[in-house]
Write an enzyme that holds these catalytic residues in place. Structure first.
Site, mmCIF file in Angstrom:
data_model
loop_
_atom_site.group_PDB
_atom_site.id
_atom_site.type_symbol
_atom_site.label_atom_id
_atom_site.label_comp_id
_atom_site.label_asym_id
_atom_site.label_seq_id
_atom_site.Cartn_x
_atom_site.Cartn_y
_atom_site.Cartn_z
ATOM 1 N N HIS A 186 0.818 -1.216 0.000
ATOM 2 C CA HIS A 186 0.000 0.000 0.000
ATOM 3 C C HIS A 186 0.849 1.261 0.000
ATOM 4 O O HIS A 186 1.918 1.328 0.607
ATOM 5 C CB HIS A 186 -0.929 0.008 1.207
ATOM 6 C CG HIS A 186 -0.208 -0.059 2.523
ATOM 7 N ND1 HIS A 186 0.230 1.061 3.193
ATOM 8 C CD2 HIS A 186 0.162 -1.105 3.286
ATOM 9 C CE1 HIS A 186 0.815 0.719 4.307
ATOM 10 N NE2 HIS A 186 0.803 -0.604 4.403
ATOM 11 N N ASP A 187 0.366 2.248 -0.735
ATOM 12 C CA ASP A 187 0.946 3.601 -0.755
ATOM 13 C C ASP A 187 2.359 3.655 -1.320
ATOM 14 O O ASP A 187 3.094 4.610 -1.081
ATOM 15 C CB ASP A 187 0.935 4.229 0.650
ATOM 16 C CG ASP A 187 -0.450 4.242 1.264
ATOM 17 O OD1 ASP A 187 -1.319 4.937 0.716
ATOM 18 O OD2 ASP A 187 -0.665 3.539 2.272
ATOM 19 N N GLY A 211 5.154 -1.025 2.817
ATOM 20 C CA GLY A 211 4.321 0.143 2.550
ATOM 21 C C GLY A 211 5.106 1.436 2.454
ATOM 22 O O GLY A 211 6.181 1.583 3.032
#
Length: 421
Positions: A272-273, A290
């Site tokens: 994520h991200d 992340g």
């Protein structure tokens, strides 16, 4: 009476100027009946060549006008969300009773009749001052919204594509693929068997996504609360088998992004991200935690892991089986567990067309960095006119902007002797 959103209605119709022949909707009972008007003026395009001197509206255009009203009825009522497109398929029992000439105001009334999955029948009447000018039973063809969203695409019969997903022309969807409601895929992509693409995910043109890939699913972050975050992937990427790309989190900006012309080999994981630039290469099972940023032309070796919130600079080379816990410097080779720096990425820079002069300046700058305190080394590089170049300046700026610190650990002398520059 039901309101109709005119801009949305026009967008869903198969007609554009000068083909639309309906001026206004005056009554609407969703799913049952609709009434509209058409003001016939001498400025109509068809009057220029149809009976010059004694203009008469052609009967075929009266049928077309009624068909357009029928389309609006079928696409705005119960079950209309599943209708992607409607068109005239047949005409039964047509009768033309009055001539329609410039200045007439046609009242168009369409009443719904029997309907099956792909065919609907309607009763259509056009009148002038309550006198019937034309009437017919129209047979309308219906196309599902799923089919509309995949016009021009080749979708395998076993694939599950949500009706609201958008698939570009020329894209091939393989067997047992699952594509979610808010997915947009561009043109000329190849989606291999059993891929799952979900969430708010946008994929550009010309991408090759191999079997068993998972894109846009919820992140492996316990803080994630189901917020509407995204994945955005650019053009002409190659994403191999079993790659996983997770969407962002609210706390990390809400976006996971991948640029253009990247190669993600089998089992690569982009958490994520994360933000991946252009023309990068990820070896098999390379893993980004992340919030990692990988800049253009970087190479992350097989089975390597990059710690969360780290950066990998431009043209960086991360060797296989490495563990990167600080920012990996641009133009350099970072290898090992814990990763150490082994000079600049000479082979990669040569392949990318860097001049020998630039490579020499980078080599000298890194020699200074590796043999002195970082802050003093940066100051020395900035003072030395022989080291000035855009690439060296980028290295200095990269170090100054680092939040986790940069990986400047040198290998031991024994290891250094067996590693080639």
């Amino acid at each position: 009476m039901s309101a109709i959103n005119i801009p949305q209605a026009i967008d869903r119709l198969c007609y554009r100027y000068p083909s639309p022949l309906v001026d206004a909707i005056t009554e609407h009972e969703p799913g049952r009946r609709i009434k509209a008007v058409k003001n016939v003026t001498v400025n109509e395009d068809f009057f220029q060549g149809h009976f010059p001197g004694a203009p008469v509206m052609p009967g075929v255009l009266m049928i077309e006008t009624l068909a357009q009203v029928a389309t609006i009825l079928l696409m705005h009522g119960p079950g209309s969300a599943a209708v992607g497109r409607a068109w005239l398929r047949g005409v039964d029992n047509a009768k033309f009773r009055l001539q329609v000439v410039p200045g007439d105001r046609l009242t168009l009334e369409v009443t719904a009749g029997p309907r099956r999955e792909a065919i609907a029948r309607v009763r259509a009447v056009a009148s002038i001052n309550d006198k019937v000018a034309a009437e017919a039973e129209l047979v309308m063809g219906l196309e599902s919204a799923c089919a509309k969203s995949t016009v021009g695409a080749d979708v395998h019969p076993t694939a599950i594509v949500h009706p609201s997903a958008q698939i570009g022309a020329g894209t091939v969807i393989g067997p047992y693929v699952t594509i979610g409601e808010r997915v947009r895929i561009g043109r000329d992509c190849r989606i291999g068997a059993s891929c799952v693409i979900d969430g708010v995910t946008e994929i550009g043109d010309g991408n090759q996504i191999f079997p068993m890939t998972s894109i846009g699913l919820v992140p492996q972050d316990l803080k994630f609360g189901g917020e509407p975050t995204r994945v955005v992937i650019g053009d002409r990427n190659v994403i191999r088998e079993f790659v996983t790309i997770h969407r962002g989190t609210a706390g990390g900006g809400g976006l996971t992004s991948i640029g253009n012309h990247n190669l993600l080999m089998a089992y690569t994981h982009v958490a994520h991200d994360c933000h991946v630039g252009n023309e990068t290469i990820f070896g098999n099972a390379a893993t980004l935690a992340g919030h990692v940023e990988v800049e253009d032309y970087a190479n992350v070796g097989a089975f390597s892991g990059v710690h969360q919130f780290c950066r990998v600079g431009k043209y960086a080379f991360i060797g296989g089986y490495s563990v990167v816990t600080k920012d990996a410097l641009p133009f350099a080779k970072t290898v090992g567990n814990r990763a150490r720096i082994y000079g600049i990425n000479t082979i990669g820079l040569t392949r990318r067309g860097f001049s020998q002069e630039t490579i020499a300046k980078l080599r000298r700058a890194y020699r200074v960095l590796l043999h002195a305190n970082t802050s003093r080394a940066v100051a020395q590089i900035e003072r030395d006119p022989a080291l000035q170049s855009p690439e060296v300046r980028y290295v200095v700026d990269f170090i100054r902007s680092s939040k986790r610190g940069v990986g400047l650990r040198r290998p031991s002398r024994r290891v250094e002797e067996v590693v080639e520059e």
